[in-house]
Design an enzyme around this catalytic site. Structure first.
Site, PDB file in Angstrom:
ATOM      1  N   ASP A   1       0.868  -1.186   0.000  1.00 26.11           N
ATOM      2  CA  ASP A   1       0.000   0.000   0.000  1.00 26.11           C
ATOM      3  C   ASP A   1       0.901   1.233   0.000  1.00 26.11           C
ATOM      4  O   ASP A   1       1.702   1.406   0.927  1.00 26.11           O
ATOM      5  CB  ASP A   1      -0.886  -0.034   1.255  1.00 26.11           C
ATOM      6  CG  ASP A   1      -1.978   1.011   1.209  1.00 26.11           C
ATOM      7  OD1 ASP A   1      -1.706   2.146   0.756  1.00 26.11           O
ATOM      8  OD2 ASP A   1      -3.107   0.698   1.616  1.00 26.11           O
TER       9      ASP A   1
ATOM     10  N   SER B   1      -4.667  13.429 -15.918  1.00 22.77           N
ATOM     11  CA  SER B   1      -6.005  13.314 -16.503  1.00 22.77           C
ATOM     12  C   SER B   1      -6.395  14.606 -17.209  1.00 22.77           C
ATOM     13  O   SER B   1      -5.966  15.698 -16.809  1.00 22.77           O
ATOM     14  CB  SER B   1      -6.999  13.028 -15.371  1.00 22.77           C
ATOM     15  OG  SER B   1      -8.315  13.213 -15.822  1.00 22.77           O
TER      16      SER B   1
ATOM     17  N   TYR C   1     -10.781  14.970  -6.608  1.00 24.57           N
ATOM     18  CA  TYR C   1     -10.003  14.065  -7.480  1.00 24.57           C
ATOM     19  C   TYR C   1      -9.181  14.871  -8.483  1.00 24.57           C
ATOM     20  O   TYR C   1      -7.972  14.670  -8.626  1.00 24.57           O
ATOM     21  CB  TYR C   1     -10.932  13.081  -8.210  1.00 24.57           C
ATOM     22  CG  TYR C   1     -10.214  12.322  -9.309  1.00 24.57           C
ATOM     23  CD1 TYR C   1      -9.327  11.302  -9.002  1.00 24.57           C
ATOM     24  CD2 TYR C   1     -10.405  12.655 -10.654  1.00 24.57           C
ATOM     25  CE1 TYR C   1      -8.645  10.624 -10.004  1.00 24.57           C
ATOM     26  CE2 TYR C   1      -9.721  11.982 -11.661  1.00 24.57           C
ATOM     27  CZ  TYR C   1      -8.839  10.967 -11.332  1.00 24.57           C
ATOM     28  OH  TYR C   1      -8.155  10.300 -12.333  1.00 24.57           O
TER      29      TYR C   1
ATOM     30  N   LYS D   1      -4.835  15.471  -9.035  1.00 23.85           N
ATOM     31  CA  LYS D   1      -4.009  15.334 -10.248  1.00 23.85           C
ATOM     32  C   LYS D   1      -3.217  16.624 -10.482  1.00 23.85           C
ATOM     33  O   LYS D   1      -2.041  16.590 -10.848  1.00 23.85           O
ATOM     34  CB  LYS D   1      -4.884  14.999 -11.465  1.00 23.85           C
ATOM     35  CG  LYS D   1      -5.526  13.623 -11.396  1.00 23.85           C
ATOM     36  CD  LYS D   1      -4.489  12.513 -11.379  1.00 23.85           C
ATOM     37  CE  LYS D   1      -5.092  11.151 -11.132  1.00 23.85           C
ATOM     38  NZ  LYS D   1      -4.102  10.092 -10.901  1.00 23.85           N
TER      39      LYS D   1
HETATM   40  N1  LIG Z   1      -9.639   5.160 -16.094  1.00 23.14           N
HETATM   41  C1  LIG Z   1      -9.778   6.455 -16.317  1.00 23.14           C
HETATM   42  O1  LIG Z   1     -10.803   6.891 -16.835  1.00 23.14           O
HETATM   43  C2  LIG Z   1      -8.659   7.415 -15.977  1.00 23.14           C
HETATM   44  C3  LIG Z   1      -8.624   8.680 -16.601  1.00 23.14           C
HETATM   45  C4  LIG Z   1      -7.602   9.559 -16.267  1.00 23.14           C
HETATM   46  C5  LIG Z   1      -6.628   9.197 -15.329  1.00 23.14           C
HETATM   47  N2  LIG Z   1      -6.711   7.979 -14.731  1.00 23.14           N
HETATM   48  C6  LIG Z   1      -5.695   7.628 -13.727  1.00 23.14           C
HETATM   49  O2  LIG Z   1      -5.002   6.482 -14.168  1.00 23.14           O
HETATM   50  C7  LIG Z   1      -4.585   5.698 -13.064  1.00 23.14           C
HETATM   51  C8  LIG Z   1      -5.046   4.274 -13.256  1.00 23.14           C
HETATM   52  O3  LIG Z   1      -6.463   4.277 -13.418  1.00 23.14           O
HETATM   53  P1  LIG Z   1      -7.279   2.932 -13.645  1.00 23.14           P
HETATM   54  O4  LIG Z   1      -8.459   3.292 -14.465  1.00 23.14           O
HETATM   55  O5  LIG Z   1      -6.381   1.849 -14.078  1.00 23.14           O
HETATM   56  O6  LIG Z   1      -7.779   2.700 -12.154  1.00 23.14           O
HETATM   57  P2  LIG Z   1      -7.878   1.339 -11.322  1.00 23.14           P
HETATM   58  O7  LIG Z   1      -8.618   1.655 -10.073  1.00 23.14           O
HETATM   59  O8  LIG Z   1      -8.380   0.228 -12.171  1.00 23.14           O
HETATM   60  O9  LIG Z   1      -6.342   1.051 -10.990  1.00 23.14           O
HETATM   61  C9  LIG Z   1      -5.671   1.655  -9.900  1.00 23.14           C
HETATM   62  C10 LIG Z   1      -5.011   0.536  -9.115  1.00 23.14           C
HETATM   63  O10 LIG Z   1      -4.305   1.129  -8.022  1.00 23.14           O
HETATM   64  C11 LIG Z   1      -4.553   0.345  -6.877  1.00 23.14           C
HETATM   65  N3  LIG Z   1      -4.381   1.219  -5.713  1.00 23.14           N
HETATM   66  C12 LIG Z   1      -5.170   2.223  -5.300  1.00 23.14           C
HETATM   67  N4  LIG Z   1      -4.691   2.761  -4.172  1.00 23.14           N
HETATM   68  C13 LIG Z   1      -3.555   2.085  -3.875  1.00 23.14           C
HETATM   69  C14 LIG Z   1      -2.617   2.149  -2.812  1.00 23.14           C
HETATM   70  N5  LIG Z   1      -2.756   3.017  -1.806  1.00 23.14           N
HETATM   71  N6  LIG Z   1      -1.552   1.311  -2.814  1.00 23.14           N
HETATM   72  C15 LIG Z   1      -1.395   0.401  -3.807  1.00 23.14           C
HETATM   73  N7  LIG Z   1      -2.271   0.275  -4.826  1.00 23.14           N
HETATM   74  C16 LIG Z   1      -3.338   1.111  -4.854  1.00 23.14           C
HETATM   75  C17 LIG Z   1      -5.966  -0.180  -7.046  1.00 23.14           C
HETATM   76  O11 LIG Z   1      -6.220  -1.343  -6.285  1.00 23.14           O
HETATM   77  C18 LIG Z   1      -6.021  -0.441  -8.529  1.00 23.14           C
HETATM   78  O12 LIG Z   1      -5.622  -1.764  -8.838  1.00 23.14           O
HETATM   79  C19 LIG Z   1      -5.150   6.380 -11.824  1.00 23.14           C
HETATM   80  O13 LIG Z   1      -4.143   7.211 -11.276  1.00 23.14           O
HETATM   81  C20 LIG Z   1      -6.275   7.232 -12.386  1.00 23.14           C
HETATM   82  O14 LIG Z   1      -6.528   8.364 -11.583  1.00 23.14           O
HETATM   83  C21 LIG Z   1      -7.695   7.077 -15.037  1.00 23.14           C
END
Ligand SMILES: NC(=O)c1ccc[n+]([C@@H]2O[C@H](COP(=O)([O-])OP(=O)(O)OC[C@H]3O[C@@H](n4cnc5c(N)ncnc54)[C@H](O)[C@@H]3O)[C@@H](O)[C@H]2O)c1
Length: 337
Positions: free
Chosen positions: A58, A125, A149, A153
């Site tokens: 974590d 993002s 959120y 970012k």
């Molecule tokens: N999916 C979207 O639409 C989108 C758009 C813009 C930016 N993002 C960014 O991209 C990144 C990945 O997004 P995603 O869609 O794959 O999300 P996701 O939730 O599927 O993946 C994030 C992963 O991080 C893990 N995680 C969260 N907190 C944690 C912690 N404290 N320690 C260890 N692991 C932790 C979660 O369990 C998850 O597996 C994120 O930073 C998100 O903000 C996503």
């Protein structure tokens, strides 16, 4: 080259590990499974036919994170996905978001600094742009964030910029537009827990019968068909951009220690166009209704991607229909499980 991937079991992280392994990188990943499942790790190995190291860590736990990173040998760069990402939840639970996304990133940077790791690719993002006039390039103004959120970012980008000015850290921040779709194997994809926040999983869940109706939030916006416009990009294209960003850092192609790139297709599609694309590729008539506008929705946004094309040497390979076909294949695979 060995790459540490935080949030490696998540939606974009899992697709990125597949691309890294296929390009011959060594990978070590961490995740706390807050928003993902351990089974994803086995599916990544099945797709790629390759193994990688993983630890349940974590990033909020500084001691645990530092110990884990100090035990690793030869990490050349970090790709940092781990974060909480639900905009609505961040309004209700802002401290959760500041702790996980901002403090977690600070912990990671401290651990990197202590272990001499000087390259990071960060998940930013398009929310940082707020309501901008599209196509939006990287020089667009960054207004006050509309949610905690979005603010995390913006703050993380500033933390990374400051740290790159103060140390030898080199940063690529990738501002994703709307990632959709799934790997062609249908072994990994988006796994929303509970009611999906995003349009495409809501469409596919309605298409398969898991949800009764999709509500389109407003059809009286000043757009050609009245519905909101976004830039939907295939998750595999996003994943490939991370490999390009790692190469960009390794080959020192940057002009500044902090580089930022938009990741989109450069094309905007309305909600109704996404529904039509789904119906065309699935042959399913979607049950949807028009509802009132939803507060906080911006009218339209799509990316100017020229900088990523020129400097990362990256371009999208998939169009909207291919993305929707992969999302549908993934939903059908989930239904069989
Ligand atoms: N999916 C979207 O639409 C989108 C758009 C813009 C930016 N993002 C960014 O991209 C990144 C990945 O997004 P995603 O869609 O794959 O999300 P996701 O939730 O599927 O993946 C994030 C992963 O991080 C893990 N995680 C969260 N907190 C944690 C912690 N404290 N320690 C260890 N692991 C932790 C979660 O369990 C998850 O597996 C994120 O930073 C998100 O903000 C996503």
């Amino acid at each position: 080259m060995k790459i540490l991937v935080t949030g490696g079991a998540g939606y974009i992280g899992s697709h990125t590990i597949v691309e890294l392994l296929q390009e011959g990188y060594d990978v070590v990943a961490l995740d706390n499974f807050d928003n993902s499942y351990p089974s994803v790790l086995e599916n990544i190995k099945s797709i790629s036919g390759k193994n990688f190291d993983f630890a349940e860590v974590d990033i909020r736990n500084k001691t645990q994170l530092k110990q884990f990173i100090s035990e690793q040998k030869d990490i050349a760069a970090v790709i940092h996905f781990a974060a909480s990402k639900a905009v609505g939840e961040s309004v209700a639970l802002p401290l959760k978001y500041y702790e996980n996304n901002v403090a977690g990133t600070v912990n990671l940077l401290e651990a990197m600094q202590e272990n001499g790791i000087q390259q990071i690719v960060f998940s930013s993002s398009c929310t940082v742009y707020g309501e901008a006039t599209p196509p939006v390039d990287e020089n667009a103004a960054i207004p006050v964030a509309q949610s905690p959120y979005g603010n995390t970012k913006q703050i993380c980008e500033e933390v990374l910029r400051d740290q790159s000015n103060a140390t030898n850290l080199k940063v690529v921040a990738l501002r994703y537009f709307n990632p959709i779709g799934a790997h062609e194997s249908a072994l990994i994809g988006e796994l929303p827990i509970g009611v999906p926040n995003n349009l495409v999983p809501y469409i596919t869940q309605t298409g398969i019968g898991k949800r009764a109706t999709l509500t389109v939030h407003g059809n009286d916006y000043p757009t050609p068909d009245g519905t909101c416009i976004r830039d939907y990009i295939h998750v595999v294209d996003i994943a490939k951009a991370h490999v390009a960003a790692i190469d960009f850092l390794a080959k020192e192609k940057y002009h500044n220690p902090f580089s930022v790139f938009n990741l989109g297709t450069g094309q905007g599609n309305s909600v109704l166009e996404v529904i039509q694309a789904f119906e065309a590729v699935s042959g399913v008539k979607l049950n949807y209704q028009i509802g009132p506008r939803r507060s906080g929705d911006i009218i339209q946004i799509y990316a100017d991607c020229q900088k990523a094309w020129d400097e990362l040497g990256w371009k999208t390979l998939y169009d909207l229909e291919q993305s929707m076909a992969s999302a549908w294949k993934w939903e059908q695979a989930l239904a069989k499980k």
